[in-house]
Write a protein that holds these residues in place. Structure first.
Motif, PDB file in Angstrom:
ATOM      1  N   ASP A 128     178.829  85.461  12.520  1.00  0.00           N
ATOM      2  CA  ASP A 128     178.269  85.104  11.234  1.00  0.00           C
ATOM      3  C   ASP A 128     176.815  85.524  11.097  1.00  0.00           C
ATOM      4  OD1 ASP A 128     180.604  83.894  10.264  1.00  0.00           O
ATOM      5  OD2 ASP A 128     180.154  82.061  11.363  1.00  0.00           O
ATOM      6  N   ALA A 164     186.605  93.727   6.637  1.00  0.00           N
ATOM      7  CA  ALA A 164     185.988  92.579   7.310  1.00  0.00           C
ATOM      8  C   ALA A 164     187.042  91.580   7.766  1.00  0.00           C
ATOM      9  CB  ALA A 164     184.989  91.913   6.365  1.00  0.00           C
ATOM     10  N   ALA A 165     188.010  91.302   6.891  1.00  0.00           N
ATOM     11  CA  ALA A 165     189.036  90.315   7.232  1.00  0.00           C
ATOM     12  C   ALA A 165     189.875  90.765   8.426  1.00  0.00           C
ATOM     13  CB  ALA A 165     189.934  90.075   6.023  1.00  0.00           C
ATOM     14  N   SER A 170     182.775  88.409   8.605  1.00  0.00           N
ATOM     15  CA  SER A 170     182.454  88.225   7.203  1.00  0.00           C
ATOM     16  C   SER A 170     182.019  89.568   6.615  1.00  0.00           C
ATOM     17  CB  SER A 170     181.334  87.197   7.032  1.00  0.00           C
ATOM     18  OG  SER A 170     180.109  87.710   7.537  1.00  0.00           O
ATOM     19  N   ARG A 172     179.463  90.024   4.815  1.00  0.00           N
ATOM     20  CA  ARG A 172     178.024  90.129   5.034  1.00  0.00           C
ATOM     21  C   ARG A 172     177.712  90.656   6.424  1.00  0.00           C
ATOM     22  NH1 ARG A 172     173.813  88.153   7.228  1.00  0.00           N
ATOM     23  NH2 ARG A 172     175.022  86.687   8.474  1.00  0.00           N
ATOM     24  N   SER A 173     178.493  90.228   7.425  1.00  0.00           N
ATOM     25  CA  SER A 173     178.266  90.695   8.784  1.00  0.00           C
ATOM     26  C   SER A 173     178.512  92.195   8.908  1.00  0.00           C
ATOM     27  CB  SER A 173     179.174  89.941   9.764  1.00  0.00           C
ATOM     28  OG  SER A 173     178.817  88.579   9.838  1.00  0.00           O
TER      29      SER A 173
END
Length: 242
Positions: A128, A164-165, A170, A172-173
């Motif tokens: 995160d 990302a998933a 995330s 954002r990461s």
């Protein structure tokens, strides 16, 4: 054909992008290539050659409890699997890394070849706050992101959120990871699609076929993106290639 000499074989192993680690019959590290050293944060193989492999990789679990070598499947104890669920290794700096791994016997002296790679999807691993992760881990995660883009860009449903998933990160990461070298997930997916489409057009594909095969869902969107990237329309590109 002349057989490869030992020096050339050693050079090939060292530049192989997969992390490789040879465990001797006595359980000590016999070889580690550059990919393994980089992932684990070592500057030189001299730091680990001859050291006990299990204790170097993970003498304890991430929760701090001891991890005895006799419980480790990587050492190839009788009845142990050749590969298993992700294990946790520790970098030279003591940071835990989830890894996917496999082993196989090599040679006649009881050595085992361990290959491993970062497994960011492992249970209990969440990223995160990218800024808090060391540079070695960030490098490996960027490699995982790039690999997934190369594998999936032709799916029109594949987006930055999907990327990302699928890596259990995330959005954002992922954005922060790629921003470190001036990139973004959406731009990387688009670039992969456009490069593939350009190659197809150069080989004689129609604009609509190149559009669909490269992961664009609409010809107009494809045409605008292609022109922004290359300064000409897909049809002009195709005519020039022909």
């Amino acid at each position: 054909m002349e057989p490869l000499d030992d020096d050339l074989l050693a050079a090939v192993v060292n530049v192989t992008p997969t992390a490789l680690w040879v465990i001797g019959a006595d359980g000590t590290v016999q070889l580690a290539n550059q990919a393994a050293l980089s992932l684990l944060g070592y500057s030189s193989a001299d730091e680990i050659i001859g050291a006990p492999s299990h204790e170097t990789l993970h003498d304890h679990h991430p929760d701090g409890t001891a991890y005895p070598s006799e419980a480790c499947p990587i050492l190839g104890r009788p009845g142990s699997p050749a590969n298993s669920a992700p294990e946790w290794f520790f970098t030279r700096q003591g940071r835990p890394l989830p890894v996917a791994w496999s082993t196989r016997a090599v040679g006649a002296a009881g050595a085992r070849l361990l290959s491993f790679a970062l497994a960011p999807h492992a249970p209990g691993f969440a990223l995160d706050e990218v800024d808090e992760v060391d540079i070695t881990t960030r490098y490996a995660l960027r490699a995982a992101v790039d690999k997934r883009v190369r594998e999936r860009f032709r799916d029109p449903e594949f987006t930055a959120a999907t990327l990302a998933a699928e890596l259990h990160l995330s959005v954002r990461s992922v954005q922060a990871l790629l921003a470190e070298d001036g990139r973004s997930p959406a731009a990387e997916i688009r670039r992969a699609r456009l490069e593939f489409a350009g190659a197809l057009l150069s080989r004689g594909a129609t604009v609509s076929d190149a559009c669909r095969a490269s992961g664009f869902s609409e010809v107009g969107t494809f045409g605008r993106a292609f022109r922004r990237q290359y300064g000409q329309t897909p049809s002009s590109w195709a005519r020039a290639a022909g």
